[in-house]
Scaffold this active site. Structure first.
Site, PDB file in Angstrom:
ATOM      1  N   LYS A  62      13.821   1.238 -19.873  1.00 44.29           N
ATOM      2  CA  LYS A  62      13.032   0.902 -21.062  1.00 44.29           C
ATOM      3  C   LYS A  62      13.811   1.240 -22.331  1.00 44.29           C
ATOM      4  CE  LYS A  62       8.395   1.491 -19.127  1.00 44.29           C
ATOM      5  NZ  LYS A  62       7.101   2.151 -19.302  1.00 44.29           N
ATOM      6  N   LYS A 109      10.631  -5.642  -9.692  1.00 41.44           N
ATOM      7  CA  LYS A 109       9.212  -5.358  -9.444  1.00 41.44           C
ATOM      8  C   LYS A 109       8.321  -6.120 -10.434  1.00 41.44           C
ATOM      9  CE  LYS A 109       8.564  -1.418 -12.395  1.00 41.44           C
ATOM     10  NZ  LYS A 109       7.951  -0.218 -12.773  1.00 41.44           N
ATOM     11  N   LYS A 157       4.149  -5.097 -16.149  1.00 39.22           N
ATOM     12  CA  LYS A 157       3.409  -5.509 -17.344  1.00 39.22           C
ATOM     13  C   LYS A 157       4.362  -5.875 -18.469  1.00 39.22           C
ATOM     14  CE  LYS A 157      -0.049  -1.965 -16.653  1.00 39.22           C
ATOM     15  NZ  LYS A 157       0.117  -0.560 -16.917  1.00 39.22           N
TER      16      LYS A 157
HETATM   17  P1  TYM Z   1       1.965   2.282 -14.560  1.00 43.45           P
HETATM   18  O1  TYM Z   1       0.874   2.142 -15.547  1.00 43.45           O
HETATM   19  O2  TYM Z   1       3.275   1.613 -14.827  1.00 43.45           O
HETATM   20  O3  TYM Z   1       1.499   1.809 -13.143  1.00 43.45           O
HETATM   21  C1  TYM Z   1       0.303   2.284 -12.570  1.00 43.45           C
HETATM   22  C2  TYM Z   1       0.398   2.343 -11.062  1.00 43.45           C
HETATM   23  O4  TYM Z   1       0.724   1.052 -10.542  1.00 43.45           O
HETATM   24  C3  TYM Z   1       1.866   1.171  -9.700  1.00 43.45           C
HETATM   25  N1  TYM Z   1       2.674  -0.045  -9.844  1.00 43.45           N
HETATM   26  C4  TYM Z   1       3.110  -0.764  -8.817  1.00 43.45           C
HETATM   27  N2  TYM Z   1       2.939  -0.626  -7.485  1.00 43.45           N
HETATM   28  C5  TYM Z   1       3.491  -1.572  -6.696  1.00 43.45           C
HETATM   29  N3  TYM Z   1       4.208  -2.633  -7.168  1.00 43.45           N
HETATM   30  C6  TYM Z   1       4.413  -2.805  -8.487  1.00 43.45           C
HETATM   31  N4  TYM Z   1       5.082  -3.856  -8.932  1.00 43.45           N
HETATM   32  C7  TYM Z   1       3.848  -1.845  -9.378  1.00 43.45           C
HETATM   33  N5  TYM Z   1       3.829  -1.716 -10.727  1.00 43.45           N
HETATM   34  C8  TYM Z   1       3.109  -0.600 -10.993  1.00 43.45           C
HETATM   35  C9  TYM Z   1       2.620   2.395 -10.215  1.00 43.45           C
HETATM   36  O5  TYM Z   1       3.459   2.941  -9.221  1.00 43.45           O
HETATM   37  C10 TYM Z   1       1.483   3.317 -10.574  1.00 43.45           C
HETATM   38  O6  TYM Z   1       0.998   4.011  -9.448  1.00 43.45           O
HETATM   39  N6  TYM Z   1       3.648   6.845 -15.502  1.00 43.45           N
HETATM   40  C11 TYM Z   1       2.606   6.100 -14.830  1.00 43.45           C
HETATM   41  C12 TYM Z   1       1.202   6.489 -15.303  1.00 43.45           C
HETATM   42  C13 TYM Z   1       0.908   7.925 -15.192  1.00 43.45           C
HETATM   43  C14 TYM Z   1       0.652   8.653 -13.989  1.00 43.45           C
HETATM   44  C15 TYM Z   1       0.409  10.004 -14.410  1.00 43.45           C
HETATM   45  C16 TYM Z   1       0.590   8.306 -12.645  1.00 43.45           C
HETATM   46  C17 TYM Z   1       0.843   8.808 -16.232  1.00 43.45           C
HETATM   47  N7  TYM Z   1       0.543  10.030 -15.749  1.00 43.45           N
HETATM   48  C18 TYM Z   1       0.123  10.991 -13.485  1.00 43.45           C
HETATM   49  C19 TYM Z   1       0.311   9.319 -11.715  1.00 43.45           C
HETATM   50  C20 TYM Z   1       0.070  10.628 -12.137  1.00 43.45           C
HETATM   51  C21 TYM Z   1       2.810   4.639 -15.120  1.00 43.45           C
HETATM   52  O7  TYM Z   1       3.354   4.248 -16.122  1.00 43.45           O
HETATM   53  O8  TYM Z   1       2.206   3.826 -14.255  1.00 43.45           O
END
Ligand code: TYM
Length: 337
Positions: free
Chosen positions: A113, A199, A202
């Site tokens: 990013k 992957k 968003k």
């Molecule tokens: P984020 O918002 O990018 O994604 C949320 C969840 O979706 C999963 N995910 C995917 N799984 C499979 N294939 C994909 N293409 C895919 N894209 C996203 C991510 O693995 C995630 O589980 N940093 C985190 C948010 C966060 C968080 C936390 C998660 C903040 N604090 C504490 C767990 C615990 C994030 O940006 O996820």
């Protein structure tokens, strides 16, 4: 014995897509039956890249509604907004001061990013995994159910907790509980529809790279019709030369509710022209009940805000207790009240 606990969250940046659903939310729905579940909208994380203040609040509520529409039950699970529980930001600061800078510079998501933002990259983006560690450690979860892309952040969380325990706790009396990641194989890495080696995300500028959970049926069908495939007839899993094929068969397996062997047999002699409409139909049907429920929830904002208020209270009680324990361990003067 108290139920084991899980915690996880999603950033409210834009509409959630199939990766978020299959990699995360769908697993939470199953887990909430057996685990004490804390699920939140990571709105503090959402401003680590440039954001629009006009849409942040709405996106946060939409993600909460999506959780519930997908099957998260507010009676069983605690659903809350990260920024409503101030302990997240406060613990992040304390953890910042024990985390070596070079641990953060190694993070893949920061590199990816950060490159896109050039000189405008914020300290927040670099610090993002420390805030994530705070999110997790405050709730002392046993497991953190996420998609594959979060693995490195969870390893960092474990390292930060262990370092704090080593410096300020004792083996017999650790300050923080060290959690385990929980990454389910199916759906852990849903790939882009326009490039099967990347992957689904968003932040991809192309709408055609992902299916959003709220896409209407005709949009889903169009995206699948246009998605990248290959010139080979006969579809098979696990061919490293055919990443798109593997990804689309995986989606079909999940949405049609069949075993891998059954899908492999069904599609072995198929061409894309025959397969894509089947995948589109299975996807539309799987998302239909979620979309109906989502619109019902959004039509009743008072109930939704009630859920989030209750969630905030339950979450803050747990988070504040951990924060106090950490502050005690670090030697802070107790609050005089
Ligand atoms: P984020 O918002 O990018 O994604 C949320 C969840 O979706 C999963 N995910 C995917 N799984 C499979 N294939 C994909 N293409 C895919 N894209 C996203 C991510 O693995 C995630 O589980 N940093 C985190 C948010 C966060 C968080 C936390 C998660 C903040 N604090 C504490 C767990 C615990 C994030 O940006 O996820």
């Amino acid at each position: 014995m108290a139920a084991k606990r899980i915690l996880s969250g999603i950033q409210p940046t834009g509409t959630l897509h199939l990766g978020n659903y299959l990699g995360a939310i769908r697993n939470w729905v199953d887990l909430q039956q057996d685990y004490d579940s804390y699920l939140f909208m990571a709105d503090l994380h959402a401003i680590t890249v440039p954001h629009d203040p006009k849409t942040l609040a709405t996106s946060t509520l939409q993600v909460a509604a999506t959780y519930i529409a997908c099957g998260i039950d507010p009676e069983r699970s605690t659903i809350f907004v990260q920024s409503h529980v101030s302990a997240h930001a406060e613990l992040a600061w304390l953890l910042n001061c024990i985390t070596p800078l070079n641990w953060l510079e190694r993070m893949i998501q920061f590199k990816e990013k950060g490159i896109k933002q050039g000189e405008n990259v914020s300290i927040g983006l670099l610090d993002y995994p420390v805030l994530q560690a705070a999110d997790i450690l405050l709730y002392e979860p046993d497991f953190v159910p996420v998609g594959e892309d979060q693995k490195q952040h969870l390893e960092l969380t474990r390292d930060i907790a262990s370092r704090l325990n080593f410096q300020f706790g004792s083996e017999k009396k650790p300050v923080l509980k060290v959690p385990e990641p929980m990454i389910k194989a199916a759906g852990a890495r849903v790939m882009s529809l326009t490039d099967g080696t990347k992957k689904m995300s968003k932040s991809d500028p192309s709408e055609f790279s992902r299916i959003d959970l709220l896409d209407p049926p005709e949009v889903i069908t169009k995206k699948i019709k246009r998605c990248k495939s290959d010139p080979i007839k006969g579809l098979a899993f696990d061919d490293p030369e055919r990443p798109e094929c593997n990804n689309l068969l995986g989606l079909y397996q999940i949405f049609s509710g069949q075993t891998k062997d059954a899908v492999a047999a069904e599609c072995a002699d198929m061409g894309w022209g025959q397969f894509k409409p089947r995948l589109a139909e299975a996807t539309v049907e799987a998302l239909r009940p979620i979309q109906t429920k989502y619109h019902e929830i959004m039509a009743d904002p008072a109930t939704l805000t009630g859920v989030l208020l209750q969630g905030e209270q339950r979450a803050a009680a747990v988070a504040n207790a951990t924060l106090t324990r950490v502050k005690d361990a670090l030697g802070y003067a107790p609050a005089f009240h």
